[in-house]
Design an enzyme around this catalytic site. Structure first.
Site, PDB file in Angstrom:
ATOM      1  N   CYS A   1     -30.187  31.685  -1.798  1.00 27.46           N
ATOM      2  CA  CYS A   1     -31.322  32.479  -1.330  1.00 27.46           C
ATOM      3  C   CYS A   1     -31.031  33.968  -1.477  1.00 27.46           C
ATOM      4  O   CYS A   1     -30.120  34.506  -0.851  1.00 27.46           O
ATOM      5  CB  CYS A   1     -31.620  32.147   0.135  1.00 27.46           C
ATOM      6  SG  CYS A   1     -32.900  33.191   0.845  1.00 27.46           S
TER       7      CYS A   1
ATOM      8  N   ASP B   1     -37.200  37.221  -4.401  1.00 28.69           N
ATOM      9  CA  ASP B   1     -36.301  36.071  -4.427  1.00 28.69           C
ATOM     10  C   ASP B   1     -36.611  35.303  -5.696  1.00 28.69           C
ATOM     11  O   ASP B   1     -37.715  35.375  -6.231  1.00 28.69           O
ATOM     12  CB  ASP B   1     -36.532  35.179  -3.209  1.00 28.69           C
ATOM     13  CG  ASP B   1     -35.413  34.181  -3.025  1.00 28.69           C
ATOM     14  OD1 ASP B   1     -34.518  34.450  -2.195  1.00 28.69           O
ATOM     15  OD2 ASP B   1     -35.399  33.150  -3.743  1.00 28.69           O
TER      16      ASP B   1
ATOM     17  N   SER C   1     -25.551  35.361  -9.025  1.00 25.02           N
ATOM     18  CA  SER C   1     -25.406  34.716  -7.718  1.00 25.02           C
ATOM     19  C   SER C   1     -24.006  34.180  -7.456  1.00 25.02           C
ATOM     20  O   SER C   1     -23.694  33.835  -6.309  1.00 25.02           O
ATOM     21  CB  SER C   1     -26.411  33.589  -7.590  1.00 25.02           C
ATOM     22  OG  SER C   1     -27.713  34.123  -7.642  1.00 25.02           O
TER      23      SER C   1
ATOM     24  N   HIS D   1     -37.595  30.680   0.823  1.00 24.56           N
ATOM     25  CA  HIS D   1     -36.894  29.483   1.273  1.00 24.56           C
ATOM     26  C   HIS D   1     -37.153  29.155   2.738  1.00 24.56           C
ATOM     27  O   HIS D   1     -36.641  28.193   3.268  1.00 24.56           O
ATOM     28  CB  HIS D   1     -35.390  29.664   1.094  1.00 24.56           C
ATOM     29  CG  HIS D   1     -34.972  29.765  -0.338  1.00 24.56           C
ATOM     30  ND1 HIS D   1     -34.935  30.965  -1.011  1.00 24.56           N
ATOM     31  CD2 HIS D   1     -34.606  28.813  -1.221  1.00 24.56           C
ATOM     32  CE1 HIS D   1     -34.525  30.743  -2.255  1.00 24.56           C
ATOM     33  NE2 HIS D   1     -34.328  29.437  -2.408  1.00 24.56           N
TER      34      HIS D   1
END
Lengths: 616, 370
Positions: free
Chosen positions: A377, A358, A321, A364
């Site tokens: 996210c 996710d 991420s 989310h």
């Protein structure tokens, strides 16, 4: 009367023969004189030269290697005297006796000595059997030198790494120049047996550190004993290096990594001084520099955790991420997407037959770009990636220096992979699949980066878009002149993105730490901004179904990432932390970054006062 | 003492030449003496000076005692010498595989050196007695006299002294009066025998002796090993050049590249230090000695005196030629000292006694007509 005459005649006869004897002897003397004239006058210069060659030997004087200091003048590497044991196979008279004596005197196993003797190809080149003998051992061997022929104890200068394994990857180690190394232009012209840097700073700056060997011309007697010094060309010691490294911080970083495998890089985003470069597991460069035995080399080479690898610049990991920083930048710069574009995250994203999940079960809810970064996210970025396409993402990622060398002054840097359609066609000979873009938009799949690249990239985010070449050596002091030469920091040029993009990213990253996935990096004293990352290992995808982290075998657990900088308002440090096979970046990597930044900022003003020039 | 009633400058010239050579020897020995000495060690040159003093006593004794009375006891002396040679083979001190020395207190005594002089004496006596005899008496009998001594020396083995022995025998036979016909036969006979004798001699040699002879031809075949002596000696002499390097700069001898610099290779030491000019002077001194010795022989009053003087001349002359020849690489390296120069007790005393005998012959020639 007649008897007298005969006698007289006989006597005359004797006298005549005597004359032959005399003439013969004098003639011989004349012949000898002729030979003497030939030897002394005709061939005189030739023999005079032979006599000179007999008399005069030259001995190499090995220079002391330059010292290495950290940014505050703390000593990292120096030289200590060491007694080394050499064997010349050609001169050995009694192998058995020698091996037995070595076992008795210095505890060297008989079998090992004999093995070394057999391996030697050129019998006249002395081999280093053991280095770092104690004074007692050296004395014992010297005492029996006459009977143990072929054996020589030599006092030499030995590289010593004062801090032990601390910073070992960055410093590197030294050893005898190898035939392959002699081919390289930096090491050309070195005689066999020269001690050179084998990795790290020792290798990159070997030209400066190594110094210039001297030469001593001595007069020796027939036994080779030195009688008189004829001429000396003094050796020049190597130049001293002043690193940008902060030893105190480095020590902390290595202890924070502890027994885990991983890497930490900390840079000063204002000039890309390398403050910390830790790689775990480490090794003791002292052991490597004292001559590797085949057994030890085997042990190191077969270690599955690869202690010799400098993970900071040789470890290539999926960025996870943390890569969302680059994807977000691409989105902001693109006219296909804006910061306000909203996506509803329900916890999964279908693409073709595959369902991309996710990390948060259930999703989310409705997200914009800002909150998608803060909450990391995945579904939001799947959408961004699908809209922008892999080539746009790759282009932006390269602007941050990914997929390229950072240009750090260390050998063997790896560059990772920034995949694109062109890349896949070229390397894999296959077309690009859309599903791969989905993975890539959260930093998974083909994409890999090094911790150093990520540190440089986050530094560029923090300083508003200036890429520097990481600087490991701040200055070098020439031993010959005493002159201190500073190395300027080198800009690689700006990251050509809009100013607003950087402001957006900076705000979002600060929020990550304050209210997002990076909460464990929140500090009461310093404002830290950062981004978490959790990189799945290739095999982990198979076991993804398991939700309980502790139940997953260690080698299948995720790599934890955290990239950060501080203080958020006026950045002075940029950090990239990677811990292998632990789990979530927010859980395992963020606290490490926080501890490091807090320690650094505790006396950052002190740090500034300690400029090298002031030290010297 | 030297007879002052006949003030003969000849005798003084003779003595001065000999003393000059001796002095040059001492200087050369001094130059290769190790310094500093280990505790309690007497330097070699001082020892050599002591030997020369003892040699002077032997010299004066040899002048004083009438050589006729010496000759009367020649066979007894030769017998005693043979016993010594047997003893040295049985119980002598060995060095490099050869037994040549007796330990007499702190000194080493080398009987084969003395044997050479005694051989000269006994052969002179024999030839003086058998004038005008047949060739058997002139060659075979003296050969039989020489043989036991020769064999015992070969047994040690001492190749150099054995060669001296043979040379003394041959030159005495020639001077003693071998007819041309017999000489020719002798040469023919010897050359026919040579291949067989060679085989015998060659196999009886020690390895180091064979190596020395082989490397004589080309020292470069094994410059660090068997050819080392020959090569280093040549380098020492050659590097001396025309003017020499002097005592300090003579690196070959001072730094011990040249082995045996004080004994067998003293000539190389001298040549390195003094150069061609120096050696030329040395050669002049030796030439003078040869000339004066042959004068003495030629003017001897009787065959015994002549033969004695000729024998001594050939003994000293042979050692000189072979020693110098081997250091210059025109002769294989055999252990022969340079007369009057090499360090060594027995050789110095024997050489000086031999010179004394020469002077003895010179002085007695006047008494004939008294």
């Amino acid at each position: 009367m007649s008897r007298f005459t005969t006698q007289h005649e006989d006597f005359r006869n004797l006298q005549r023969r005597l004359l032959y004897l005399r003439t013969g002897l004098l003639f011989c003397l004349l012949l000898l004189s002729a030979r003497l004239w030939y030897l002394q006058v005709v061939k005189g210069p030739y023999y005079r030269e032979l006599a000179e060659q007999n008399r005069v030997r030259t001995v190499d004087l090995k220079p002391a290697r330059g010292l290495i200091f950290d940014r505050h003048g703390e000593l990292l590497a120096n030289n200590v005297p060491s007694f080394n044991l050499y064997l010349t196979v050609e001169d050995i008279r009694d192998r058995e006796g020698l091996a037995a004596a070595l076992e008795e005197l210095i505890g060297l196993p008989r079998a090992e000595t004999k093995k070394r003797l057999v391996q030697q190809a050129k019998s006249y080149v002395p081999i280093l059997l053991k280095s770092g003998l104690t004074l007692r051992e050296a004395a014992l061997l010297e005492g029996r030198r006459l009977e143990l022929t072929g054996l020589r104890v030599q006092a030499e200068s030995q590289r010593n790494y004062v801090q032990g394994p601390l910073g070992s990857h960055l410093l590197g180690y030294v050893g005898e120049v190898s035939p392959e190394q002699q081919e390289e232009p930096d090491f050309a012209g070195l005689v066999q047996g020269s001690i050179v840097g084998k990795s790290g700073v020792e290798k990159t700056y070997d030209r400066m550190l190594r110094g210039k060997p001297g030469e001593k011309t001595i007069e020796v007697d027939a036994r080779g004993n030195e009688r008189k010094i004829v001429a000396v060309v003094e050796q020049t010691p190597g130049d001293d290096l002043y690193l940008s490294l902060n030893l105190r911080l480095q020590r902390l970083a290595e202890s924070l990594l502890g027994a885990e495998s991983g890497a930490i890089v900390a840079l000063d985003p204002r000039n890309s001084d390398v403050l910390v470069m830790a790689s775990s597991p480490a090794y003791d460069p002292n052991v490597l520099s004292r001559g590797l035995t085949p057994a030890l080399w085997e042990q190191i080479a077969s270690d599955t955790r690869h202690p010799l690898t400098n993970r900071a610049l040789q470890g290539q990991y999926p960025p996870g991420s943390t890569f969302k920083i680059m994807v977000a930048s691409a989105a902001l710069e693109s006219d296909k997407w804006s910061a306000d574009t909203k996506v509803r995250c329900a916890g999964a994203f279908p693409s073709g037959k595959h369902m991309f999940k996710d990390w948060k079960k259930g999703g989310h809810g409705v997200m914009d770009l800002y909150h998608a970064i803060v909450q990391s996210c995945d579904v939001y970025f799947y959408n961004v990636g699908q809209r922008l396409g892999i080539d746009t993402i790759a282009e932006t990622a390269r602007l941050f220096g990914l997929g390229q060398p950072t240009g750090i002054d260390l050998p063997s840097e790896r560059i990772g992979v920034v995949p694109s359609t062109e890349w896949k066609q070229r390397v894999r000979k296959e077309p690009w699949y859309v599903g791969e873009t989905i993975s890539a938009s959260i930093g998974q799949g083909y994409i890999t980066v090094t911790p150093l690249q990520m540190a440089v990239a986050i530094g560029a985010v923090s300083n508003g878009g200036t890429l520097h070449r990481p600087r490991l050596v701040r200055a070098v002091r020439e031993r010959a002149t005493g002159r201190l030469q500073e190395f300027p920091s080198v800009e690689r040029g700006p990251v050509p993105l809009q100013e607003d993009t950087f402001h957006f990213l900076q705000d979002a990253l600060r929020e990550v730490v304050l209210h997002g996935t990076g909460g464990r990096a929140r500090s009461r004293s310093i404002s830290i901004a950062g981004k978490t990352g959790t990189a799945q290992t290739v095999a982990a995808r198979v076991t993804q179904l398991s939700t309980d982290e502790e139940a997953i075998p260690k080698q299948f657990r995720d790599h934890a990432w955290f990239v950060a900088y501080a203080p958020a308002e006026e950045p002075q440090i940029a950090v990239a932390v990677l811990v292998e096979n632990t789990g979530h970046g927010g859980t395992y990597a963020a606290p490490i970054a926080k501890a490091l930044i807090e320690e650094y900022m505790k006396d950052s003003d002190v740090d500034d006062r300690h400029q090298i020039a002031g030290q010297l | 003492m030297i007879d002052t009633r006949s003030p003969d400058s000849f005798e003084w010239r003779f003595v001065l030449v000999a003393l000059g050579i001796l002095a040059l020897g001492v200087i050369s020995i001094y130059s290769v003496s190790p310094s500093p000495l280990s505790k309690g060690q007497t330097p070699l040159y001082a020892k050599q000076l002591a030997w020369i003093l003892i040699g002077l006593v032997a010299f004066l004794a040899a002048v004083a005692i009438d050589y006729h009375s010496l000759a009367r006891h020649a066979y007894v002396l030769y017998g005693l010498t043979l016993i010594l040679l047997v003893l040295v083979v049985v119980m002598g001190r060995s060095s490099r595989g050869a037994q040549r020395w007796f330990a007499v207190g702190p000194f080493a005594f080398q009987p084969s050196e003395v044997a050479k002089l005694v051989l000269v004496l006994v052969l002179s006596k024999y030839f003086a007695d058998v004038q005008r005899a047949g060739w058997i008496q002139r060659v075979i009998v003296p050969g039989l006299i020489t043989l036991p001594g020769l064999l015992l020396i070969l047994k040690q083995p001492d190749l150099g002294t054995a060669m001296s022995f043979t040379f003394i025998f041959v030159s005495m036979v020639l001077v003693g009066g071998l007819h041309a016909k017999a000489l020719g036969l002798g040469v023919l006979f010897t050359s026919m025998l040579f291949p067989f004798a060679w085989e015998l001699i060659w196999t009886s040699l020690h390895d180091y002796q064979r190596d020395r002879i082989l490397t004589f031809w080309d020292p470069m075949t094994d410059p660090a090993g068997k050819g080392y002596h020959a090569l280093q000696s040549r380098i020492a002499i050659g590097s001396g050049g025309l003017l020499g390097k002097g005592l300090v700069e003579a690196t070959q001898s001072r730094l011990k590249f040249l082995p045996e610099g004080h004994t067998d290779f003293i000539f190389a030491v001298f040549a390195e230090q003094w150069g061609f000019i120096g050696v030329f002077v040395l050669f002049l001194l030796f030439a003078a000695l040869i000339f004066l010795a042959s004068e003495i022989a030629g003017k001897a009053k009787d065959p015994l005196g002549l033969l004695l003087a000729a024998g001594i001349l050939s003994m000293v002359g042979f050692c000189l030629m072979v020693n110098v020849g081997m250091t210059m690489g025109i002769f294989p390296i055999v252990g022969i000292p340079l007369p009057l120069m090499s360090y060594g007790g027995t050789t110095t005393v024997t050489s000086m006694a031999a010179l004394g005998l020469l002077l003895n012959v010179k002085r007695r020639r006047l008494t004939l007509f008294y």
